[in-house]
Design a protein around this motif. Structure first.
Motif, PDB file in Angstrom:
ATOM      1  N   ASN A 192      45.766  48.608  46.124  1.00 29.38           N
ATOM      2  CA  ASN A 192      46.028  46.905  46.035  1.00 29.38           C
ATOM      3  C   ASN A 192      45.644  46.204  44.647  1.00 29.38           C
ATOM      4  O   ASN A 192      45.438  45.213  44.614  1.00 29.38           O
ATOM      5  CB  ASN A 192      45.039  46.140  47.085  1.00 29.38           C
ATOM      6  N   VAL A 243      34.544  40.970  49.861  1.00 28.67           N
ATOM      7  CA  VAL A 243      34.987  42.125  50.414  1.00 28.67           C
ATOM      8  C   VAL A 243      33.711  43.213  50.690  1.00 28.67           C
ATOM      9  O   VAL A 243      33.924  43.811  51.820  1.00 28.67           O
ATOM     10  CB  VAL A 243      35.789  42.744  49.201  1.00 28.67           C
ATOM     11  N   ARG A 283      38.268  46.940  36.796  1.00 28.13           N
ATOM     12  CA  ARG A 283      38.235  47.247  38.143  1.00 28.13           C
ATOM     13  C   ARG A 283      38.838  48.648  38.367  1.00 28.13           C
ATOM     14  O   ARG A 283      38.422  49.504  39.140  1.00 28.13           O
ATOM     15  CB  ARG A 283      38.908  46.161  39.122  1.00 28.13           C
ATOM     16  N   THR A 300      46.981  42.229  43.071  1.00 27.00           N
ATOM     17  CA  THR A 300      46.623  41.412  44.336  1.00 27.00           C
ATOM     18  C   THR A 300      47.761  40.379  44.789  1.00 27.00           C
ATOM     19  O   THR A 300      47.287  40.059  45.979  1.00 27.00           O
ATOM     20  CB  THR A 300      45.224  41.058  43.809  1.00 27.00           C
ATOM     21  N   ARG A 301      48.413  40.146  43.911  1.00 25.09           N
ATOM     22  CA  ARG A 301      49.270  39.343  44.256  1.00 25.09           C
ATOM     23  C   ARG A 301      50.704  39.629  44.943  1.00 25.09           C
ATOM     24  O   ARG A 301      51.339  38.976  45.460  1.00 25.09           O
ATOM     25  CB  ARG A 301      50.106  38.376  43.132  1.00 25.09           C
ATOM     26  N   ARG A 302      51.119  41.160  44.950  1.00 23.92           N
ATOM     27  CA  ARG A 302      52.212  41.620  45.447  1.00 23.92           C
ATOM     28  C   ARG A 302      51.999  41.808  47.049  1.00 23.92           C
ATOM     29  O   ARG A 302      50.953  42.668  47.394  1.00 23.92           O
ATOM     30  CB  ARG A 302      52.383  43.053  44.957  1.00 23.92           C
ATOM     31  N   GLU A 303      52.755  41.223  47.773  1.00 21.91           N
ATOM     32  CA  GLU A 303      52.916  41.329  49.244  1.00 21.91           C
ATOM     33  C   GLU A 303      52.935  42.970  49.667  1.00 21.91           C
ATOM     34  O   GLU A 303      52.414  43.426  50.531  1.00 21.91           O
ATOM     35  CB  GLU A 303      53.743  40.572  49.892  1.00 21.91           C
ATOM     36  N   PHE A 338      41.816  49.971  47.976  1.00 20.24           N
ATOM     37  CA  PHE A 338      41.718  48.773  46.984  1.00 20.24           C
ATOM     38  C   PHE A 338      42.421  49.348  45.625  1.00 20.24           C
ATOM     39  O   PHE A 338      42.860  48.533  45.010  1.00 20.24           O
ATOM     40  CB  PHE A 338      40.110  48.719  46.621  1.00 20.24           C
ATOM     41  N   ASN A 377      50.034  45.032  49.365  1.00 20.55           N
ATOM     42  CA  ASN A 377      49.016  44.698  50.160  1.00 20.55           C
ATOM     43  C   ASN A 377      49.458  45.604  51.477  1.00 20.55           C
ATOM     44  O   ASN A 377      48.715  45.958  51.887  1.00 20.55           O
ATOM     45  CB  ASN A 377      48.730  43.178  50.508  1.00 20.55           C
ATOM     46  N   TRP A 413      43.644  38.595  49.139  1.00 19.78           N
ATOM     47  CA  TRP A 413      44.618  38.819  48.492  1.00 19.78           C
ATOM     48  C   TRP A 413      45.702  37.807  48.549  1.00 19.78           C
ATOM     49  O   TRP A 413      45.665  36.866  49.123  1.00 19.78           O
ATOM     50  CB  TRP A 413      45.405  40.324  49.141  1.00 19.78           C
ATOM     51  N   GLY A 414      46.746  38.178  47.596  1.00 19.95           N
ATOM     52  CA  GLY A 414      47.950  37.239  47.722  1.00 19.95           C
ATOM     53  C   GLY A 414      47.986  36.136  46.610  1.00 19.95           C
ATOM     54  O   GLY A 414      47.097  36.428  45.651  1.00 19.95           O
ATOM     55  N   VAL A 415      49.115  35.150  46.595  1.00 19.73           N
ATOM     56  CA  VAL A 415      49.258  34.273  45.442  1.00 19.73           C
ATOM     57  C   VAL A 415      48.327  33.134  45.556  1.00 19.73           C
ATOM     58  O   VAL A 415      48.580  32.405  46.706  1.00 19.73           O
ATOM     59  CB  VAL A 415      50.611  33.879  45.156  1.00 19.73           C
ATOM     60  N   PRO A 416      47.505  32.516  44.784  1.00 24.87           N
ATOM     61  CA  PRO A 416      46.539  31.530  45.073  1.00 24.87           C
ATOM     62  C   PRO A 416      47.299  30.295  45.046  1.00 24.87           C
ATOM     63  O   PRO A 416      48.367  29.983  44.160  1.00 24.87           O
ATOM     64  CB  PRO A 416      45.432  31.483  44.017  1.00 24.87           C
ATOM     65  N   CYS A 443      40.750  36.041  44.765  1.00 23.47           N
ATOM     66  CA  CYS A 443      40.275  36.981  44.034  1.00 23.47           C
ATOM     67  C   CYS A 443      40.682  36.703  42.454  1.00 23.47           C
ATOM     68  O   CYS A 443      40.034  36.974  41.636  1.00 23.47           O
ATOM     69  CB  CYS A 443      40.757  38.596  44.364  1.00 23.47           C
ATOM     70  N   CYS A 444      41.796  35.680  42.281  1.00 19.68           N
ATOM     71  CA  CYS A 444      42.308  35.297  41.505  1.00 19.68           C
ATOM     72  C   CYS A 444      41.460  34.180  40.907  1.00 19.68           C
ATOM     73  O   CYS A 444      41.312  33.941  39.594  1.00 19.68           O
ATOM     74  CB  CYS A 444      43.566  35.226  41.239  1.00 19.68           C
ATOM     75  N   ARG A 445      41.003  33.513  41.722  1.00 21.60           N
ATOM     76  CA  ARG A 445      40.251  32.147  41.189  1.00 21.60           C
ATOM     77  C   ARG A 445      38.904  32.191  41.419  1.00 21.60           C
ATOM     78  O   ARG A 445      38.067  31.462  40.622  1.00 21.60           O
ATOM     79  CB  ARG A 445      40.974  31.022  42.125  1.00 21.60           C
TER      80      ARG A 445
END
Lengths: 560, 269
Positions: free
Chosen positions: A147, B173, A107, A150-153, A144, A156, B230-233, B162-164
């Motif tokens: 970002n 998106v 990506r 993708t897990r980090r607040e 993008f 984002n 976004w975020g933690v699933p 996006c992770c799952r």
């Protein structure tokens, strides 16, 4: 013909992104080789086209027979395409190893190739709609890229701030394009500029001249993309993305503002009081960025604020009528800032193991905080500090342009060169050391070399981008202030600066720093700057308040 | 008669408070849940039809009104301003919308209300209306996919998709970007056509609502992505990604929409 060949520059980037996307499963991390290969091809092509353009001289328009996607290939586009492809190649080469083992490796390269294609499309755009498309797309793709984790607040949150600031910058450009289309009935950029030159007196909103209105709108768009005050908060905070993205952003994307102002030079040349806004905003940004850079302990954040200061300087150069100098500045800054960013990660890693600071005068001064006794009388040194840089900058300018003192912009730039040189010499005085005159000699020699190179290269780019001397004169004229006002301003500035230097030398010689003498004031200013003038806090509050009001309104209107 | 037709058109090219009708119809699941509407309105086909047909009826009625007798320019300007303010109102309300159906309905109202600016200032409204309404369709389908999987399409309930669900997330998106009028979507070109065509008549009335609404859509779109992509699933949910072939089909549809957008701008300008 070369304008049609230039289509390959963005197309190759998009083809690379597509191939990386579809081959990712089969080739795994080797897909980066494809991306690097395409980057190299784009660089070689951009170099070839640049050489061709120098030989050709004038700009060419290429169209596909529709109103969209036309390209205008002139010296500005050729130079910018070469700069963009160089920085892109460096970032690609670096990313290959840096991003290894990253789960979003594919990506990243797809987005990197796409954003490079869009930057290329922006610098080559031959019509307003294509320029708008590319200008908008850059902000979206950057969102993008930032970002990436993708897990980090935090990633984002700052990606959002970046996108929304870029979007704020998109809107004035949209309005400018609409006004130009309405006034002159064409989307084609070169045709439009010819029409403006032929009939610059047309009016638009509230009867204002179209060139003035469009000039202000273009400046606003450039300010947002180039992180000018008060749109600067997104830049220093966007360190959550991968280091190559920071490098690309600080070395490439943030320069878009300088490019845009140069692209619209034929509009600005018709204005009377627009470029002064650029001067004021650029100056404010340069000072704020530089001051806040000095307050950072995080190397990447310090580099972020340094970029802000440099962008301020670049916009200020435009505000002084030195348009081509801004292009030189953005290219030079792009190359050195990309290198600094790419090296910052490994530097931090090395410093953790071994600070590796050579013991000497600078070590004593910076680390041990031992201030030696100044080497000789402060009066003599202050005299050298004030006189030597002034002589160098005046002599260097005299080499390339004997009449430079006739341009107000050149005089202000000269003033900045003088201040920078004097600051360096003051530092020599402050750290003292065993052989101060040897060090002083080195500094003066280096300064003379830098200034001479700056002036010579700046002059070369000036004649390349704006070969018509009358046009260059007109740009300086558009940026000029009324003569009496300028004289008073310069006198006040020079007096203030000289008095400031004398005060600093005097207090240093007495070993009584000003920060001690005016401690309360110093602490108040320090606190204000450490909170970055509360601007980010203000934006945060404003956004929170808007969301709360929106929720209340929806509840009141029962969501229908 | 002309005024009556224009007001009637305001039901289909929503003007507040007439916008309550399309909003209620589009928020079918919510209404069905509280016993105010039949279950068949939950089907995405119904919403798709509504999104495509309503603007056409509105444009038809407005065109008919103009043909029956040229209205007073001040009346048309009033409708233009009314449309611009409706658009801004719903764009502002969109900022805090978390439910997918409310999101679509508010965005539909905010985008289509801008058509009134075109009508007021002599821009042919048909193509921009089509461009704006078809740009919402991919998002309707993607939100329906969310409803099928999680029972509700709502931001913030199941972050980190996006992770799952990578196929879904990529397309989601793209669908959100298409809906909020980013470049290469038909809505971007529709907005450009309205701004470039209408600016000749009144710069402020045309550009101000278009630009501000556009900015608010972006903000709202990012909020939606933040709460879903976004975020933690969460670990307590079962995730089922899209079938790749279905994904390629939808992706191709979006490319087709982009090409349609280019054609739109070619015809409009």
């Amino acid at each position: 013909m070369i304008a049609y060949a230039a289509y390959l520059l963005p197309i190759l980037g998009l083809v690379s992104a597509f191939i990386v996307l579809v081959s990712a499963k089969r080739l795994s991390e080797r897909v980066s080789g494809i991306s690097v290969g395409f980057s190299l091809a784009i660089f070689v092509l951009a170099l070839g086209l640049f050489i061709e353009q120098i030989a050709l001289g004038h700009g060419q328009l290429a169209t596909l027979g529709i109103s969209l996607f036309s390209l205008y290939f002139d010296s500005l586009a050729a130079l910018m395409a070469l700069a963009v492809s160089t920085i892109s190649l460096i970032v690609h080469l670096y990313s290959r190893r840096y991003m290894r083992d990253d789960p979003a490796y594919t990506r990243f390269f797809v987005l990197l190739d796409t954003i490079n294609a869009m930057i290329m499309l922006m610098v080559l755009a031959g019509d307003l709609l294509t320029l708008l498309l590319a200008w908008h797309s850059i902000g979206i793709i950057l969102y993008f890229l930032l970002n990436h984790d993708t897990r980090r607040e935090a990633a984002n949150r700052y990606a959002f701030w970046t996108l929304i600031t870029h979007r704020i910058g998109d809107l004035p450009l949209m309005a400018a394009a609409a006004l130009l289309y309405y006034s002159y009935g064409t989307l084609s950029i070169p045709v439009l500029f010819d029409a403006i030159a032929a009939d610059p007196a047309r009016t638009s909103v509230f009867g204002l001249p179209i060139s003035e209105t469009v000039g202000v709108l273009v400046l606003l768009a450039a300010f947002a993309k180039s992180a000018q005050f008060p749109f600067h908060t997104w830049l220093p905070y966007t360190m959550e993305g991968p280091t190559p993205v920071s490098a690309l952003m600080h070395a490439g994307i943030v320069n878009s503002g300088g490019f845009l102002i140069n692209r619209f030079a034929p509009v600005f040349v018709q204005t009377d009081s627009v470029l002064q806004i650029a001067l004021l905003v650029g100056l404010t940004t340069a000072i704020m960025g530089s001051v806040m850079m000095l307050m950072q302990s995080d190397i990447k954040k310090a580099l972020g604020y340094s970029t802000m200061g440099q962008m301020g300087y670049m916009v200020m150069e435009c505000g002084l009528g030195a348009f081509s100098l801004a292009i030189f500045h953005l290219i030079a800054h792009g190359v050195f800032k990309a290198t600094l960013f790419l090296d910052s990660g490994s530097l931090i890693a090395r410093a953790r193991k071994d600070p590796n600071l050579p013991e000497g005068e600078i070590y004593k001064f910076m680390v041990e905080r031992k201030v030696p006794k100044p080497p000789l009388s402060w009066v003599v040194f202050a005299g050298i500090t004030i006189a030597a840089p002034l002589l160098i900058v005046v002599a260097a300018h005299q080499v390339v342009d004997e009449g430079f003192l006739a341009h107000q912009g050149a005089i202000i730039l000269l003033l900045f060169g003088w201040i920078t040189g004097a600051q360096t010499l003051f530092f020599v005085y402050k750290i003292g050391g065993e052989q101060p005159f040897k060090l002083l000699g080195y500094v003066i020699l280096s300064f003379a070399l830098v200034i001479l190179t700056y002036v010579l290269v700046g002059h070369t780019i000036d004649t390349l981008l704006y070969p018509d001397p009358a046009f260059r004169e007109a740009l300086y004229r558009a940026a000029s202030l009324p003569a009496p006002m300028f004289t008073v301003l310069m006198l006040v500035l020079v007096t203030l600066i000289a008095a400031g230097w004398l005060l600093v030398f005097w207090s240093t010689a007495r070993q009584e720093p000003l920060t001690r003498r005016y401690r309360d004031l110093y602490l108040a200013i320090y606190a204000l700057m450490s909170r970055e003038f509360y601007i980010a806090d203000l934006y945060g509050r404003l956004a929170g308040s808007m969301l709360a009001r929106s929720r209340r309104l929806n509840a009141l209107m029962r969501w229908v | 008669m002309t005024l009556a037709l224009l007001l009637l058109a305001g039901l289909f090219l929503p003007l507040y408070p007439l916008s309550v009708l399309p909003n209620s119809l589009l928020q079918s699941r919510l209404n069905a849940e509280v016993g105010q509407g039949p279950q068949w309105r939950r089907v995405p086909g119904f919403k798709t039809g509504l999104l495509l047909v309503f603007p056409m009826i509105g444009v038809g009625l407005a065109t008919l009104a103009m043909r029956l007798g040229a209205p007073d320019p001040r009346v048309l300007t009033l409708f233009g301003v009314w449309g611009g303010m409706t658009s801004l109102l719903y764009a502002f309300r969109l900022l805090s919308a978390k439910d997918g159906e409310i999101w679509i309905s508010h965005l539909f109202t905010s985008t289509l209300a801008l058509i009134w600016i075109g009508i007021a200032y002599g821009v042919d409204p048909l193509l921009p209306a089509i461009g704006l309404s078809v740009s919402l369709l991919p998002l309707v389908f993607m939100l329906d996919q969310l409803t099928q999987r999680f029972g509700i399409a709502r931001s913030g309930l199941y972050p980190g998709l996006c992770c799952r669900m990578p196929w879904f997330s990529h397309l989601f998106v793209l669908a959100v970007l298409t809906a909020i009028a980013v470049p290469f979507s038909p809505s971007f070109f529709a907005i450009a056509a309205l701004a470039f065509g209408g600016v000749a008549a009144d710069e402020v009335v045309v550009l101000l609502p278009i630009c501000l609404s556009w900015l608010l859509w972006t903000w709202a779109g990012v909020n939606l992505l933040t709460g879903i992509v976004w975020g933690v699933p969460r670990d307590d949910l079962v995730y089922r990604d899209l079938d790749p072939q279905w994904g390629i089909g939808v992706g191709s549809g979006m490319v087709a929409l982009g090409i349609f957008g280019i054609l739109l701008v070619e015809v409009s300008l």
